[in-house]
Design an enzyme around this catalytic site. Sequence first.
Site, short mmCIF file in Angstrom:
data_model
loop_
_atom_site.label_atom_id
_atom_site.label_comp_id
_atom_site.label_asym_id
_atom_site.label_seq_id
_atom_site.Cartn_x
_atom_site.Cartn_y
_atom_site.Cartn_z
N LYS A 123 0.97 -1.11 -0.07
CA LYS A 123 -0.08 -0.13 0.02
C LYS A 123 0.86 1.09 -0.05
CE LYS A 123 -4.33 2.13 1.99
NZ LYS A 123 -3.65 3.49 2.21
N ARG A 144 -8.09 11.47 -7.71
CA ARG A 144 -9.24 10.87 -7.36
C ARG A 144 -10.38 11.90 -7.00
NH1 ARG A 144 -9.36 6.52 -2.65
NH2 ARG A 144 -9.41 8.78 -1.27
N GLU A 180 -0.37 4.71 -8.05
CA GLU A 180 -0.18 5.82 -7.02
C GLU A 180 1.18 6.63 -7.34
OE1 GLU A 180 -2.23 5.61 -4.36
OE2 GLU A 180 -1.26 6.71 -2.56
N LYS A 322 -2.86 -2.56 7.57
CA LYS A 322 -1.81 -1.56 7.86
C LYS A 322 -0.68 -2.24 8.82
CE LYS A 322 -4.09 2.40 7.02
NZ LYS A 322 -3.54 3.95 7.09
N CYS A 416 28.27 24.48 28.93
CA CYS A 416 27.88 23.02 28.88
C CYS A 416 27.05 22.66 30.12
CB CYS A 416 29.26 22.25 28.82
SG CYS A 416 29.10 20.30 28.80
N CYS A 440 35.25 17.38 31.07
CA CYS A 440 33.79 17.26 30.82
C CYS A 440 33.40 15.78 31.17
CB CYS A 440 33.10 17.79 29.85
SG CYS A 440 31.14 17.50 29.51
S1 IVH Z 1 -6.42 -0.38 -4.86
C1 IVH Z 1 -10.92 -0.52 -5.74
N1 IVH Z 1 -4.02 -1.10 -4.48
O1 IVH Z 1 -4.92 3.44 -1.00
C2 IVH Z 1 -9.56 -0.45 -5.35
N2 IVH Z 1 -5.03 1.19 -3.54
O2 IVH Z 1 -8.24 3.62 -0.20
C3 IVH Z 1 -8.83 0.81 -5.28
N3 IVH Z 1 -3.28 2.46 -2.67
O3 IVH Z 1 -6.80 5.72 -2.73
C4 IVH Z 1 -7.67 0.90 -4.75
N4 IVH Z 1 -1.72 1.23 -2.77
O4 IVH Z 1 -4.55 5.41 -3.81
C5 IVH Z 1 -5.01 -0.18 -4.30
N5 IVH Z 1 -1.71 -1.41 -4.18
C6 IVH Z 1 -2.68 -0.47 -3.99
C7 IVH Z 1 -2.54 0.84 -3.22
C8 IVH Z 1 -3.55 1.42 -3.10
C9 IVH Z 1 -2.04 2.44 -2.39
C10 IVH Z 1 -4.13 3.55 -2.13
C11 IVH Z 1 -4.69 4.28 -3.23
C12 IVH Z 1 -6.27 4.47 -2.54
C13 IVH Z 1 -6.09 4.03 -1.40
C14 IVH Z 1 -7.23 2.96 -0.84
#
Ligand code: IVH
Length: 694
Positions: A123, A144, A180, A322, A416, A440
């Site tokens: 991600k 977006r 991205e 996450k 110091c 020191c």
């Molecule tokens: S898929 C319908 N894949 O994370 C699926 N998103 O909320 C669309 N993002 O705005 C997203 N890495 O900008 C996807 N490997 C990845 C991603 C990714 C980062 C971001 C993307 C999106 C948000 C997801």
Amino acid sequence: MDASAAAAARAAELRALLQHHAHRYYVLDAPQIPDADYDRLFAELQAIETRHPQLRTPDSPTQRVIGQVLAGLSAVEHAQPMLSIRTETDTTAAGAEAFDARVRRELRLGDDDLPVAYCAELKFDGLAINLRFEDGVLVQASTRGDGHRGEDVTHNVRAIGQVPLRLFGQAPPVIEIRGEAYMRRDDFERLNARQRESGARTFINPRNTAAGAIRQLDSAGMADKRLSFFAYGLGAVQGWAQQPQTHSATLDAIAAFGVPVCAERAVVHGAAGLVAFHRRIGAARDALPFDIDGVVYKVDSIELQQRLGFVTREPRWAVAHKYPAQEQTTRLEAVEVQVGRTGKLTPVARLLPVFVGGTTVSNATLHNLFELRRKGVRVGDEVIVRRAGDVIPEVVGRIPAARAHYVRNFRMPGACPVCGSAVLRERGSVEHRCSGGLFCPAQRKQALLHFAGRRAMDIEGLGEKLVDQLVDAELVRGLPDLYALDVAGLAALERMGDKSAANLVAMLHRSRATTLPRFLYALGIRHVGEATARELARHFGRVQRVMDASVEALQQVPDVGPVAAQSIRSFFAQPHNREVVEQLRAAGVHWEEGEGVIDGVIGGATAEALPLAGRTLVLTGTLPNLARDDAKALIEAAGGKVAGSVSNKTYAVIAGEEAGSKLDKARQLGITVLDEEGLRALLAGPPPPPPPTP
Ligand code: IVH
């Protein structure tokens, strides 16, 4: 107020908060809270709405993607909405397992059915971009926005070298590739280094920098910022004859068109596959050249994706999983000054403890006065703390907010904080230094650690904690005091047993026999590293000649430039430092001197110099304070050997309680028999030899 009224009030509050922060983040590119805080608020609202569905209003941020078209950039209607994905905030394996369980439930899969195949990806932490190619040519790039209408940023995206202006191969008549735009960490560091050099403000993080650059009206802002791009999916597509039937094959096809796709992706099976991927990437995260805040799992089969469909704004077939956030916000409670190895003063932020990057952080570096000023942080501010991997936590910036007018800007102390000596700053340097030198305690500790280091006098066991204790208890004021330490004095220290005390004394003794290069290096003269020490030893042959050498003479030595020469000269110009050398020799520290001997002895204390070198000892019975293994270790550390039986070659037998036949044999052969105390005396070695005459 009853429970449901309280929930309604909290939901309204969260909606307002989220709308505000989403606007700051998405529209203005000026977030006031870290992403992790936003996610937390978002998850809280989602949870309330799940428990009380009647509170789910059409304008809730959970029901649509927030964002507006900036006045100035023209709006783009997305041919297919740009959706978002659900975020799994449980950062443990349970997050992945919950997703797999949900998918299986929705697909009505039973225990006998095969595991689901997923495409697992990273991600990326940047800005989502839709690239529209018609007949293979890039015709439009858009953000977006609110998911339905974005902004036309073609002019800026065309400036990203990684985005092709024409696709390779046989592209379909219309294909939208989504991905991205982001900034690599090294590009970000380079940009900030340039900013620093020119005295300009530094950027807070790669994500904001990338997003800010792309959404500028004028693409000139892209010139000094190198952005990158990774594709992760498709938008509208027309006339693609052999469109792939899996997401993973789609990514392969996109890569074949010449659009970057991150290599760190895998097709995995079932929850176990997801968990393993999450773990593997989590371990590799800090080594990646760019920031990620999680991984993304997508059901690989397009047919299954279609069967799963969407809930409001999110597909059921994908989830973001996450990792613990690497940035958090907290309050700056105080700025203190730390004195380091070379006397450098570092402003350190004392923080309200905060969980970031997997641990609780309560101190973070502010690097130096100038860095601190640039960040403009003051005591009481809400600050952003970053901790990535093993890097020491740092304060990266502050959250703008009103502050009391009487909060003073931080100043470096004139004296110091450890020893009170004057604090100086060389012209052109950003570093403040304590001028106290070895006077020191902070610098003395560092000098001792350096002296004891493996490549210097190699005194094993003399670590940071012990040095702190020795200096704080005033047992050691200077280097020569080390050789006056005895077992009794050491054993009186906290966390220091008899055994480790004896061990350290043995190690100290062993270190007395050294080489001239090691000795010169161990003194800790600024600009004299190992190589320089070796050259000095080779050139001058005797320590006295190094001590008396002029700057000109020193510069005759290979590897010694004007700066090092001056530093060596100033060091030995101080009577105090000459005394240290004399006192060390008086304490028995010795090495070979003279032309030609240096090359032969570089790199180690000679084994012959150890007190028990070449001697074999035998242990029998139980010693009052030393376990058998420990006694053996001590003897070996002192150069000796331990044998299992007594013979004519035995140097001594160490006998304790209930000693058996070995003691009898020793008596028969007339071999020295010693108790534990006698062993200690042996380990300490003979009294130091007189200093060799130079
Ligand atoms: S898929 C319908 N894949 O994370 C699926 N998103 O909320 C669309 N993002 O705005 C997203 N890495 O900008 C996807 N490997 C990845 C991603 C990714 C980062 C971001 C993307 C999106 C948000 C997801």
